[in-house]
Design a protein around this motif. Structure first.
Motif, PDB file in Angstrom:
ATOM      1  N   GLU A   1      29.730 -50.313  46.232  1.00 36.59           N
ATOM      2  CA  GLU A   1      28.322 -50.181  46.604  1.00 36.59           C
ATOM      3  C   GLU A   1      27.637 -49.162  45.708  1.00 36.59           C
ATOM      4  O   GLU A   1      28.256 -48.212  45.222  1.00 36.59           O
ATOM      5  CB  GLU A   1      28.174 -49.728  48.069  1.00 36.59           C
ATOM      6  CG  GLU A   1      28.826 -50.637  49.079  1.00 36.59           C
ATOM      7  CD  GLU A   1      30.203 -50.170  49.479  1.00 36.59           C
ATOM      8  OE1 GLU A   1      30.639 -50.513  50.598  1.00 36.59           O
ATOM      9  OE2 GLU A   1      30.831 -49.457  48.683  1.00 36.59           O
TER      10      GLU A   1
ATOM     11  N   CYS B   1      26.012 -54.335  45.944  1.00 31.87           N
ATOM     12  CA  CYS B   1      27.457 -54.372  46.169  1.00 31.87           C
ATOM     13  C   CYS B   1      28.039 -55.358  45.159  1.00 31.87           C
ATOM     14  O   CYS B   1      27.780 -56.561  45.241  1.00 31.87           O
ATOM     15  CB  CYS B   1      27.771 -54.812  47.583  1.00 31.87           C
ATOM     16  SG  CYS B   1      29.528 -55.111  47.883  1.00 31.87           S
TER      17      CYS B   1
ATOM     18  N   CYS C   1      29.541 -52.414  52.367  1.00 32.91           N
ATOM     19  CA  CYS C   1      29.528 -53.824  52.042  1.00 32.91           C
ATOM     20  C   CYS C   1      30.852 -54.433  52.494  1.00 32.91           C
ATOM     21  O   CYS C   1      31.903 -53.773  52.406  1.00 32.91           O
ATOM     22  CB  CYS C   1      29.359 -53.960  50.529  1.00 32.91           C
ATOM     23  SG  CYS C   1      29.527 -55.611  49.867  1.00 32.91           S
TER      24      CYS C   1
ATOM     25  N   LEU D   1      20.126 -51.418  47.983  1.00 31.24           N
ATOM     26  CA  LEU D   1      21.567 -51.252  47.806  1.00 31.24           C
ATOM     27  C   LEU D   1      22.142 -52.481  47.102  1.00 31.24           C
ATOM     28  O   LEU D   1      21.672 -53.600  47.313  1.00 31.24           O
ATOM     29  CB  LEU D   1      22.263 -51.073  49.154  1.00 31.24           C
ATOM     30  CG  LEU D   1      21.745 -49.949  50.047  1.00 31.24           C
ATOM     31  CD1 LEU D   1      22.607 -49.868  51.316  1.00 31.24           C
ATOM     32  CD2 LEU D   1      21.717 -48.632  49.329  1.00 31.24           C
TER      33      LEU D   1
ATOM     34  N   TRP E   1      26.518 -56.374  55.328  1.00 29.67           N
ATOM     35  CA  TRP E   1      26.356 -54.933  55.282  1.00 29.67           C
ATOM     36  C   TRP E   1      26.526 -54.397  56.702  1.00 29.67           C
ATOM     37  O   TRP E   1      25.984 -54.958  57.664  1.00 29.67           O
ATOM     38  CB  TRP E   1      24.970 -54.560  54.772  1.00 29.67           C
ATOM     39  CG  TRP E   1      24.767 -54.815  53.316  1.00 29.67           C
ATOM     40  CD1 TRP E   1      24.231 -55.935  52.747  1.00 29.67           C
ATOM     41  CD2 TRP E   1      25.097 -53.932  52.235  1.00 29.67           C
ATOM     42  NE1 TRP E   1      24.208 -55.806  51.382  1.00 29.67           N
ATOM     43  CE2 TRP E   1      24.722 -54.576  51.035  1.00 29.67           C
ATOM     44  CE3 TRP E   1      25.647 -52.651  52.157  1.00 29.67           C
ATOM     45  CZ2 TRP E   1      24.887 -53.996  49.782  1.00 29.67           C
ATOM     46  CZ3 TRP E   1      25.820 -52.074  50.916  1.00 29.67           C
ATOM     47  CH2 TRP E   1      25.449 -52.743  49.743  1.00 29.67           C
TER      48      TRP E   1
END
Length: 124
Positions: free
Chosen positions: A6, A22, A96, A20, A36
């Motif tokens: 992440e 991942c 993640c 965010l 998530w």
């Protein structure tokens, strides 16, 4: 094995936004759901959002619905979480997760692989 990394966490003021990412590597799968989750200090890990392989099916926790958007780019083996209208109660470590199944939903036990997490802190 699948490795999930992440990135994108940080400190943001209430009302702000963060995205965010991942990135998956190793033995990546096709046809798998990703999600998530988050864990705040002193609290249990909770579901945030989930997306199926095609991206055509998403699921959100009520607490983030309308503010967060999950998406994925399978050509890059990456899943994203766009977070908006952030609140102090969104402060947590965000994880993640990847499942073998495209039918995994909101339960942590349905996900076999997890990242190390990225800290999101929302100041008031």
């Amino acid at each position: 094995q699948v490795q999930l990394v992440e990135s994108g966490g940080g400190l943001v003021q209430a009302g702000g936004s963060l995205r965010l990412s991942c990135a998956a590597s190793g033995r990546t799968f096709s046809g798998n759901a990703m999600a998530w989750f988050r864990q705040a200090p002193g609290k249990e890990r909770e579901f945030v959002a989930r997306i199926n392989w095609s991206g055509g099916s998403t699921l959100y926790a009520d607490s983030v619905k309308g503010r967060f958007t999950i998406s994925r780019d399978n050509t890059k083996n990456t899943v994203y979480l766009q977070m908006g209208s952030l609140k102090p109660e969104d402060t947590a470590v965000y994880y993640c997760a990847s499942s073998y199944s495209d039918y995994a939903t909101r339960y942590a036990a349905q996900y076999e692989y997890w990242g190390q997490g990225t800290q999101v802190t929302v100041s008031s």
